[in-house]
Design an enzyme around this catalytic site. Structure first.
Site, mmCIF file in Angstrom:
data_model
loop_
_atom_site.group_PDB
_atom_site.id
_atom_site.type_symbol
_atom_site.label_atom_id
_atom_site.label_comp_id
_atom_site.label_asym_id
_atom_site.label_seq_id
_atom_site.Cartn_x
_atom_site.Cartn_y
_atom_site.Cartn_z
ATOM 1 N N SER A 131 0.818 -1.210 0.000
ATOM 2 C CA SER A 131 0.000 0.000 0.000
ATOM 3 C C SER A 131 0.854 1.263 0.000
ATOM 4 O O SER A 131 1.982 1.276 0.484
ATOM 5 C CB SER A 131 -0.901 0.018 1.234
ATOM 6 O OG SER A 131 -1.734 -1.111 1.242
HETATM 7 N N1 SAH Z 1 -0.982 -5.045 4.148
HETATM 8 C C1 SAH Z 1 -0.221 -4.971 2.914
HETATM 9 C C2 SAH Z 1 -1.083 -4.762 1.693
HETATM 10 C C3 SAH Z 1 -1.649 -6.047 1.267
HETATM 11 S S1 SAH Z 1 -2.444 -6.132 -0.304
HETATM 12 C C4 SAH Z 1 0.882 -3.929 3.045
HETATM 13 O O1 SAH Z 1 1.439 -3.840 4.107
HETATM 14 O O2 SAH Z 1 1.219 -3.265 2.082
HETATM 15 C C5 SAH Z 1 -3.794 -7.156 0.159
HETATM 16 C C6 SAH Z 1 -3.453 -8.568 0.519
HETATM 17 O O3 SAH Z 1 -4.669 -9.158 0.989
HETATM 18 C C7 SAH Z 1 -2.991 -9.432 -0.632
HETATM 19 O O4 SAH Z 1 -1.760 -9.995 -0.340
HETATM 20 C C8 SAH Z 1 -4.092 -10.495 -0.770
HETATM 21 O O5 SAH Z 1 -3.611 -11.762 -1.146
HETATM 22 C C9 SAH Z 1 -4.666 -10.517 0.620
HETATM 23 N N2 SAH Z 1 -6.040 -11.015 0.722
HETATM 24 C C10 SAH Z 1 -7.091 -10.760 -0.092
HETATM 25 N N3 SAH Z 1 -8.199 -11.367 0.360
HETATM 26 C C11 SAH Z 1 -7.842 -12.040 1.494
HETATM 27 C C12 SAH Z 1 -8.551 -12.852 2.427
HETATM 28 N N4 SAH Z 1 -9.851 -13.100 2.287
HETATM 29 N N5 SAH Z 1 -7.854 -13.365 3.471
HETATM 30 C C13 SAH Z 1 -6.534 -13.125 3.635
HETATM 31 N N6 SAH Z 1 -5.819 -12.354 2.783
HETATM 32 C C14 SAH Z 1 -6.464 -11.811 1.725
#
Ligand code: SAH
Length: 213
Positions: A64
């Protein structure tokens, strides 16, 4: 040399992207001014790690934008004794920020490769109070509940009921919600000390999809 270069980029990020746009929580600013964000992205993207936007981390997912990490973290008003649930570990950067400001972090990631690599990286960098679990987080993680704070870092079509159930009294949850891909509104869902739920809306954001069960 390389280290100082990254430190300077990080300092500029904190001043220009965070402080100037209204992030005031010193704990958040300190954490993001210290944590080596460039070590959470691929080597060929390290020079871009302190820029004002998201970056790809593979598997169609992203790290992000720094401002959004700061903004969502500030909303949580974290205290040292808090237990936190994160849904969507990705590369683990947000988890590292949470780890510095709370007692215990459980972070759920559905993509196995990302769960394994972020777990390894967090361990190597000494963020010992984070458990990365390879699981779908749509229904939260009952074992560690209730959580003082919950942060969802993927865009949900609606707020998963289980997450509200797993939020402690006096707790705060922040979650991007929207029906359209890459277009959500941040929702702040809190509980008072009797467990009454209070819902508020905040910024428009653009997250990858939170996958349903
Ligand atoms: N927190 C991260 C951003 C993550 S992007 C940062 O520090 O930058 C979003 C993530 O959520 C992705 O890796 C995706 O695989 C995960 N994701 C999406 N749906 C999900 C779910 N239902 N359970 C667990 N992870 C999920």
């Amino acid at each position: 040399m390389h280290k100082t270069f990254m430190e300077n980029l990080r300092k500029d990020m904190v001043e220009n992207q965070l402080r100037q746009r209204g992030i005031t929580d010193d704990h958040v600013l300190d954490a993001m001014g210290t944590i080596p964000r460039h070590l959470f992205v691929n080597e060929d993207l390290q020079n871009e790690a302190y820029m004002d936007g998201p970056l790809p981390i593979g598997f169609g997912q992203t790290i992000s934008q720094p401002y959004i990490v700061a903004y969502m973290t500030e909303i949580l008003k974290l205290e040292q004794q808090h237990s936190v649930l994160e849904v969507g570990t990705g590369c683990g950067y947000q988890a590292a920020v949470l780890s510095s400001l709370a007692q215990k972090v459980i972070s759920l990631e559905r993509i196995k490769e990302l769960a394994l690599s972020s777990r390894k990286q967090l361990q190597e960098l000494g963020f010992a109070n984070v458990d990365v679990i390879n699981a779908n987080g749509w229904n939260g993680y009952q074992k560690g509940a209730p959580y003082d704070r919950i942060i969802v870092t993927a865009g949900a079509k609606k707020v998963p009921e289980a997450l509200i159930d797993q939020l402690a009294n006096s707790g705060i949850m922040v979650i991007p919600v929207g029906k359209i891909m890459f277009s959500q509104t941040l929702r702040i869902i809190s509980k008072d000390n009797n467990g009454n739920v209070i819902k508020k809306k905040s910024l428009p954001v653009r997250f990858v999809r939170l996958v349903n069960k």
